[in-house]
Design a protein around this motif. Structure first.
Motif, PDB file in Angstrom:
ATOM      1  N   GLY A  62       0.859  -1.336  -0.038  1.00 58.95           N
ATOM      2  CA  GLY A  62      -0.237  -0.010  -0.045  1.00 58.95           C
ATOM      3  C   GLY A  62       0.762   1.277  -0.019  1.00 58.95           C
ATOM      4  O   GLY A  62       0.661   2.334  -0.820  1.00 58.95           O
ATOM      5  N   ASP A  63       1.864   1.094   0.747  1.00 61.63           N
ATOM      6  CA  ASP A  63       2.963   2.462   0.887  1.00 61.63           C
ATOM      7  C   ASP A  63       3.592   2.551  -0.416  1.00 61.63           C
ATOM      8  O   ASP A  63       3.629   3.714  -0.920  1.00 61.63           O
ATOM      9  N   LYS A  64       3.823   1.627  -1.097  1.00 58.78           N
ATOM     10  CA  LYS A  64       4.585   1.787  -2.273  1.00 58.78           C
ATOM     11  C   LYS A  64       3.674   2.266  -3.225  1.00 58.78           C
ATOM     12  O   LYS A  64       4.112   3.129  -4.092  1.00 58.78           O
ATOM     13  N   GLU A  65       2.517   1.720  -3.391  1.00 58.11           N
ATOM     14  CA  GLU A  65       1.574   2.312  -4.271  1.00 58.11           C
ATOM     15  C   GLU A  65       1.394   3.797  -4.197  1.00 58.11           C
ATOM     16  O   GLU A  65       1.238   4.465  -5.107  1.00 58.11           O
ATOM     17  N   GLU A  66       1.147   4.252  -2.715  1.00 58.80           N
ATOM     18  CA  GLU A  66       1.023   5.706  -2.700  1.00 58.80           C
ATOM     19  C   GLU A  66       2.063   6.265  -2.791  1.00 58.80           C
ATOM     20  O   GLU A  66       2.071   7.488  -3.473  1.00 58.80           O
ATOM     21  N   ALA A  67       3.302   5.906  -2.640  1.00 56.76           N
ATOM     22  CA  ALA A  67       4.612   6.531  -3.123  1.00 56.76           C
ATOM     23  C   ALA A  67       4.686   6.713  -4.600  1.00 56.76           C
ATOM     24  O   ALA A  67       5.018   7.847  -5.256  1.00 56.76           O
ATOM     25  N   ASP A  68       4.391   5.772  -5.092  1.00 58.43           N
ATOM     26  CA  ASP A  68       4.375   5.642  -6.829  1.00 58.43           C
ATOM     27  C   ASP A  68       3.316   6.793  -7.194  1.00 58.43           C
ATOM     28  O   ASP A  68       3.708   7.423  -8.262  1.00 58.43           O
ATOM     29  N   ARG A  69       2.274   6.611  -6.542  1.00 55.79           N
ATOM     30  CA  ARG A  69       1.263   7.624  -7.099  1.00 55.79           C
ATOM     31  C   ARG A  69       1.368   9.298  -6.779  1.00 55.79           C
ATOM     32  O   ARG A  69       1.424  10.084  -7.601  1.00 55.79           O
ATOM     33  N   LEU A  70       2.394   9.392  -5.709  1.00 57.41           N
ATOM     34  CA  LEU A  70       2.844  10.887  -5.537  1.00 57.41           C
ATOM     35  C   LEU A  70       3.907  11.080  -6.486  1.00 57.41           C
ATOM     36  O   LEU A  70       3.857  12.264  -6.936  1.00 57.41           O
TER      37      LEU A  70
END
Ligand code: FE2
Ligand code: FE2
Length: 407
Positions: free
Chosen positions: A64-72
């Protein structure tokens, strides 16, 4: 053991308990590792949350954190691409959103690196070279193939007939073969085979066939450009996407002859191809400078060379005797409000911004120069309709690009 909502669930986690539906029917068993397909089925069965083993909490959270970081990271990419544009503008908002979504799905980041200032001498060297050469005709712009001039007449003439098209096409067997290949492709979706030119004209219409013939002739003209300068597949994808979106937006705005908008979108950056072919060294310098300064290629062309690709296109299209309507849509695609007829250039302008933002290929640089909104208001296209048009373009772009690849 932890209960995790389905929206938060990532594939690869292991179930901490059996999962049952509301009637107690066993769906999945404890210890089972679940995948995306099972998550989809759980949603269909109406299961709101599932128990997962505690050690998987970390996996789920990390993912989830990685997806959030990728989105940012993607959002920052899109903000950088739009750095010269007001992203709160009603026409830009849906493009921005669609760009973030599309780039997240495809993982399309652009790493533009640290910024440098534009060196003074860089500007002068290029300016003195290129503008003079083009203006005083030291550069011989490509001569028009006869066939383009003839198709221009047909596309521009409301009285032109199927016979006129057939007469011109039949003089070039390779053009006729390519036209039939395109007419029979999945992009046009005809069930029965189109085996003659007259049938292609009957089904597609005189103008559509004329436009396709012009596209084939023009694209063929620009083969074999320096590969280290521009990847033609990327350039073609940008052009096809802009053509498709221009045509859809044209239909939404009820502009007559949307096939002309397809052609205008397809050829809108043709001036860049002249530039790449005849001034490859200058082009290389400008493209590299765009990467390091964060300036748009359009801005650098105008500033440093005294001439930009829309002006070069103007010289070329006059020489090729393109209809004025097409010339208008192409020459003013970066500044539609300067045109006496701003509707068509406004459509190509917005289509160009959108396909650049989504990363559907590019014609040299990533940064969008500016947005000229005046002509856009008159078109009456709602933001929701713009989003639909972008979605339709994304669906069609691969199949259409493949069609024009290798012409
Ligand atoms: Fe352009
Ligand atoms: Fe473009």
């Amino acid at each position: 053991m932890l209960l995790v909502a389905l929206d938060q669930l990532r594939d690869g986690v292991v179930l901490g308990e059996d999962v049952r539906d509301t009637n107690g029917r066993l769906l999945l068993t404890k210890g089972q590792q679940i995948d995306a397909n099972q998550i989809r089925l759980l949603k269909i069965w109406g299961v709101p949350e599932v128990p997962i083993q505690e050690q998987d909490q970390g996996i789920a959270k990390d993912k989830g954190d990685k997806e959030e970081a990728d989105r940012l990271k993607i959002e920052r990419t899109v903000q950088t691409i739009f750095q010269h544009i007001d992203t709160a503008h009603p026409a830009i908002q849906p493009i921005f959103k669609a760009a973030v979504e599309h780039r997240c799905q495809k993982g399309l980041f652009v790493d533009l690196g640290p910024r440098q200032r534009l060196p003074e001498d860089f500007k002068l060297d290029l300016y003195n070279g290129m503008k003079t050469q083009i203006q005083f005709s030291e550069v011989h712009l490509p001569e028009s193939p006869e066939i383009i001039i003839e198709f221009n007449k047909i596309v521009d003439d409301p009285m032109s007939s199927a016979n006129d098209i057939a007469a011109v096409v039949s003089r070039s067997p390779s053009l006729a073969a390519l036209l039939l290949k395109i007419a029979n492709s999945a992009a046009y979706g005809f069930v029965s085979k189109i085996d003659t030119l007259s049938r292609a004209v009957a089904l597609l219409g005189t103008r559509e066939v004329g436009v396709l013939a012009m596209v084939i002739s023009s694209v063929q003209f620009f083969r074999d450009l320096p590969k280290d300068l521009i990847d033609m597949a990327t350039f073609l994808r940008h052009s096809v996407a802009c053509g498709l979106l221009s045509r859809i937006l044209g239909a939404q705005a009820r502009v007559p002859h949307t096939e002309r908008l397809f052609l205008a979108g397809l050829l809108h950056d043709i001036g860049r191809l002249v530039w790449y072919r005849y001034f490859p060294e200058q082009a290389k310098l400008v493209l590299n400078m765009a990467k390091t300064t964060g300036l748009s290629v359009f801005e650098l062309e105008t500033e440093c060379m005294g001439i930009n690709h829309t002006q070069i296109a103007g010289y070329l299209l006059k020489k090729w005797k393109f209809p004025e309507s097409l010339e208008n849509a192409i020459v003013y695609h970066h500044c539609p409000s300067r045109s006496h007829e701003p509707a068509e250039p406004s459509i190509v302008h917005v289509a160009d911004i959108a396909v650049n933002a989504l990363g559907l290929g590019h014609s040299g640089g990533h940064i969008i120069p500016h947005f000229d909104p005046r002509g856009w208001y008159q078109l009456g296209i709602a933001p929701g309709a713009l989003k639909t048009a972008i979605d339709q373009t994304v669906q069609q772009v691969d199949i259409m690009t493949e069609l024009f690849t290798g012409l």
